[in-house]
Design an enzyme around this catalytic site. Structure first.
Site, PDB file in Angstrom:
ATOM      1  N   HIS A  65       0.659  -0.974  -0.046  1.00  0.00           N
ATOM      2  CA  HIS A  65      -0.048   0.013  -0.065  1.00  0.00           C
ATOM      3  C   HIS A  65       0.907   1.282  -0.033  1.00  0.00           C
ATOM      4  CE1 HIS A  65      -3.220   2.900   1.018  1.00  0.00           C
ATOM      5  NE2 HIS A  65      -3.978   1.807   0.825  1.00  0.00           N
ATOM      6  N   ASP A  88      -7.973  -5.577   0.167  1.00  0.00           N
ATOM      7  CA  ASP A  88      -8.719  -6.359  -0.906  1.00  0.00           C
ATOM      8  C   ASP A  88      -8.253  -7.857  -0.746  1.00  0.00           C
ATOM      9  OD1 ASP A  88      -9.626  -4.218  -2.293  1.00  0.00           O
ATOM     10  OD2 ASP A  88      -7.729  -3.568  -3.130  1.00  0.00           O
TER      11      ASP A  88
HETATM   12  N1  ACO Z   1       4.121  -7.784  -4.770  1.00  0.00           N
HETATM   13  C1  ACO Z   1       5.596  -7.673  -4.797  1.00  0.00           C
HETATM   14  N2  ACO Z   1       6.268  -6.658  -4.734  1.00  0.00           N
HETATM   15  C2  ACO Z   1       5.541  -5.464  -4.406  1.00  0.00           C
HETATM   16  C3  ACO Z   1       4.224  -5.345  -4.199  1.00  0.00           C
HETATM   17  C4  ACO Z   1       3.487  -6.444  -4.345  1.00  0.00           C
HETATM   18  N3  ACO Z   1       2.045  -6.534  -4.247  1.00  0.00           N
HETATM   19  N4  ACO Z   1       3.902  -4.195  -3.802  1.00  0.00           N
HETATM   20  C5  ACO Z   1       5.206  -3.230  -4.024  1.00  0.00           C
HETATM   21  N5  ACO Z   1       6.085  -4.134  -4.044  1.00  0.00           N
HETATM   22  C6  ACO Z   1       7.606  -3.801  -4.177  1.00  0.00           C
HETATM   23  C7  ACO Z   1       7.908  -3.060  -5.492  1.00  0.00           C
HETATM   24  O1  ACO Z   1       8.217  -3.963  -6.550  1.00  0.00           O
HETATM   25  C8  ACO Z   1       9.083  -2.428  -4.830  1.00  0.00           C
HETATM   26  O2  ACO Z   1      10.071  -3.044  -4.963  1.00  0.00           O
HETATM   27  P1  ACO Z   1      11.716  -2.382  -5.110  1.00  0.00           P
HETATM   28  O3  ACO Z   1      11.800  -1.264  -4.116  1.00  0.00           O
HETATM   29  O4  ACO Z   1      12.624  -3.540  -5.044  1.00  0.00           O
HETATM   30  O5  ACO Z   1      11.353  -1.617  -6.563  1.00  0.00           O
HETATM   31  C9  ACO Z   1       8.614  -1.976  -3.456  1.00  0.00           C
HETATM   32  O6  ACO Z   1       7.904  -2.900  -3.065  1.00  0.00           O
HETATM   33  C10 ACO Z   1       7.844  -0.920  -3.030  1.00  0.00           C
HETATM   34  O7  ACO Z   1       6.631  -0.690  -3.998  1.00  0.00           O
HETATM   35  P2  ACO Z   1       6.155   0.616  -4.747  1.00  0.00           P
HETATM   36  O8  ACO Z   1       5.616  -0.008  -5.939  1.00  0.00           O
HETATM   37  O9  ACO Z   1       7.208   1.616  -4.903  1.00  0.00           O
HETATM   38  O10 ACO Z   1       4.943   1.145  -3.870  1.00  0.00           O
HETATM   39  P3  ACO Z   1       3.914   2.173  -4.247  1.00  0.00           P
HETATM   40  O11 ACO Z   1       3.629   2.769  -2.827  1.00  0.00           O
HETATM   41  O12 ACO Z   1       4.198   2.943  -5.505  1.00  0.00           O
HETATM   42  O13 ACO Z   1       2.599   0.946  -4.672  1.00  0.00           O
HETATM   43  C11 ACO Z   1       0.799  -0.442  -4.686  1.00  0.00           C
HETATM   44  C12 ACO Z   1       1.848   0.685  -3.864  1.00  0.00           C
HETATM   45  C13 ACO Z   1       0.545   0.099  -6.133  1.00  0.00           C
HETATM   46  C14 ACO Z   1      -0.487  -0.531  -3.840  1.00  0.00           C
HETATM   47  C15 ACO Z   1       1.609  -1.884  -4.781  1.00  0.00           C
HETATM   48  O14 ACO Z   1       1.805  -2.130  -3.401  1.00  0.00           O
HETATM   49  C16 ACO Z   1       0.772  -2.560  -5.508  1.00  0.00           C
HETATM   50  O15 ACO Z   1       1.038  -2.753  -6.646  1.00  0.00           O
HETATM   51  N6  ACO Z   1       0.421  -3.655  -4.863  1.00  0.00           N
HETATM   52  C17 ACO Z   1      -0.407  -4.678  -5.528  1.00  0.00           C
HETATM   53  C18 ACO Z   1      -1.804  -4.191  -5.983  1.00  0.00           C
HETATM   54  C19 ACO Z   1      -2.758  -3.763  -4.720  1.00  0.00           C
HETATM   55  O16 ACO Z   1      -3.015  -4.884  -3.927  1.00  0.00           O
HETATM   56  N7  ACO Z   1      -3.394  -2.769  -4.783  1.00  0.00           N
HETATM   57  C20 ACO Z   1      -4.496  -2.207  -3.781  1.00  0.00           C
HETATM   58  C21 ACO Z   1      -4.257  -1.104  -3.153  1.00  0.00           C
HETATM   59  S1  ACO Z   1      -5.236  -0.611  -1.834  1.00  0.00           S
HETATM   60  C22 ACO Z   1      -6.570  -0.133  -2.349  1.00  0.00           C
HETATM   61  O17 ACO Z   1      -6.633   0.427  -3.382  1.00  0.00           O
HETATM   62  C23 ACO Z   1      -7.928  -0.421  -1.725  1.00  0.00           C
END
Ligand code: ACO
Length: 436
Positions: free
Chosen positions: A313, A371
């Site tokens: 998140h 979710d």
């Molecule tokens: N699975 C694997 N790796 C992940 C995930 C995941 N679900 N989420 C983040 N990471 C990793 C990224 O690859 C990144 O790794 P790095 O530092 O080695 O490059 C690190 O964790 C940080 O992630 P970011 O993408 O920079 O975090 P950001 O805050 O931009 O993204 C997000 C948040 C979009 C929610 C992301 O965690 C994601 O895509 N999750 C899966 C989709 C999801 O469940 N979304 C629901 C959000 S809640 C809602 O809307 C109710």
């Protein structure tokens, strides 16, 4: 806004004069540096793609402490609201800033219930869609179309119009989502039944048919109500910011909420519950729990493009408090329906366990978000996967409209207009087509 007792000083290494910037203090959470005069004073903008460090507004509605894993609506912890209040009370709280007493709740519920039907013409509009249209495509269209049916509540600068459009949107969203579902199932639309609760009525419109009544199961009704409470607002997330930005032009509330619906559809936002359930079904098809390890290796491999949906998140760097409540509801619903051994729930638990212990997730502070479990609950209730995000939109509508109305009432509100760091071509001349 309250000034903090310090200010920020911005200095430059090229000898330009430094400037002082005011700092404001909220009631809780990080202070903010006021950069509104930065361009006038320095000729520079700030650069913050994705708004990682930018407060785009002041708000008194919802507060999240992502490190603690805390979510407050108008100061009340989500755990207390989810266990003590229902969705109607939560809507009243978000819209008007206070929890209703018994009389105020009855009056508010009656005012919402009065608007549950939609203009009869809307069904003919809906019939223009293909039967296999995605419910979010239908919802984006239907919500935007409300502005064509309710002309008497489209003036965003009129407080009475704002109040009526808020009630209309909250009341009509369940009717529209159920209509989108019935259309795809090829069943007749069911009119709302105002003697039922908000969640009960939605279940009725979804699952009753003209030839068969639907008896509302109180466990399912409570679970759905909790899903609505947990999704009701979440501060300045992508769809809420979209609603604010869209509404800042003075467009009507139905159009602004339609923009929020469109934004929510994306898999990084509201579409994650659908994506999460599809992921669980894919792992199940691959061989279930035995394949969890292999799947996790793919998730950790940056080249695979695979993410653990329902994890991570932007704000929570701790357990999403809504995920804990949803996990509890999930257990209750599965037990009441005799599905305790549901393989997808077991799979979700196994994935969660590995992820909470694995270095990759621990180091990046990736925890389950709401979710992760809401999809399993909805599936158990009988809601098709493709409708999950529409249900999220239904629940979030109150948050969107509360935030929109707060923005319009804010004396500092201006049309939203971000700036840019331009990296394209500088001025050049157009050559006649034969010489290019
Ligand atoms: N699975 C694997 N790796 C992940 C995930 C995941 N679900 N989420 C983040 N990471 C990793 C990224 O690859 C990144 O790794 P790095 O530092 O080695 O490059 C690190 O964790 C940080 O992630 P970011 O993408 O920079 O975090 P950001 O805050 O931009 O993204 C997000 C948040 C979009 C929610 C992301 O965690 C994601 O895509 N999750 C899966 C989709 C999801 O469940 N979304 C629901 C959000 S809640 C809602 O809307 C109710």
């Amino acid at each position: 806004m309250k000034l903090a007792d310090n200010k920020a000083t911005l200095s430059f290494s090229n000898g330009s004069a430094s400037i002082d910037l005011p700092v404001y203090r909220g009631t809780v959470g990080p202070d903010v540096i006021d950069i509104r005069k930065l361009y006038a004073q320095t000729g520079m903008f700030t650069y913050d793609p994705g708004f990682l460090s930018t407060a785009a507004c002041q708000s008194a509605i919802t507060y999240i402490d992502g490190d603690k894993g805390e979510l407050l609506y108008r100061g009340y912890p989500i755990e207390q609201l989810a266990t003590t209040c229902d969705f109607m009370e939560t809507c009243h709280l978000l819209l008007y800033g206070r929890l209703p007493d018994i009389a105020a709740k009855a009056e508010f519920t009656q005012r919402v219930t009065y608007h549950t039907m939609v203009n009869e013409q809307m069904q003919f509009f809906l019939r223009g869609f293909r039967r296999d249209a995605h419910p979010m495509a239908i919802m984006t269209g239907l919500v935007g179309a409300l502005s064509a049916f309710y002309h008497d509540s489209t003036d965003i600068h009129n407080p009475e119009h704002r109040d009526i459009s808020a009630l209309r949107l909250i009341a009509k969203m369940p009717t529209l989502v159920a209509m989108a579902y019935k259309y795809s199932a090829g069943q007749p639309f069911m009119y709302p039944k105002n003697s039922l609760s908000y969640a009960g009525n939605f279940l009725h419109m979804m699952f009753a048919t003209p030839c068969e009544d639907y008896v509302v199961n109180p466990v399912i009704e409570r679970a759905l109500d909790r899903i609505f409470v947990l999704h009701a607002d979440h501060e300045q997330n992508a769809s809420t910011s979209t609603v604010r930005l869209c509404g800042s032009s003075g467009t009507n509330p139905f159009a602004a909420i339609a923009a929020g619906v469109a934004c929510l559809w994306g898999p990084a936002h509201g579409g994650a519950n659908e994506a999460c359930l599809n992921m669980l079904e894919d792992i199940q098809a691959m061989g279930g729990i035995a394949k969890v390890g292999q799947f996790m290796e793919q998730v950790k491999d940056k080249n695979s493009g695979v993410k653990l949906m329902g994890f991570g998140h932007r704000v929570y760097k701790n357990y999403d408090p809504r995920a804990k409540l949803m996990q509890e509801t999930c257990k209750e619903v599965l037990a009441s329906l005799g599905l305790e051994n549901d393989p997808l729930f077991k799979l979700a638990m196994a994935l969660e366990k590995i992820a909470l212990e694995d270095d990759y997730f621990v180091q990046r502070k990736l925890y389950p978000n709401v979710d992760f479990y809401s999809g399993i609950v909805q599936r158990a209730i009988g809601i098709p996967v493709s409708l999950f995000t529409a249900i999220f939109a239904l629940a979030r509508t109150v948050g969107w409209i509360a935030q929109l109305n707060e923005m319009i009432g804010d004396p500092e509100y201006k049309i939203g207009r971000p700036r840019q760091l331009f990296s394209g071509s500088t001025r050049r001349d157009v050559l006649p087509i034969a010489q290019r």
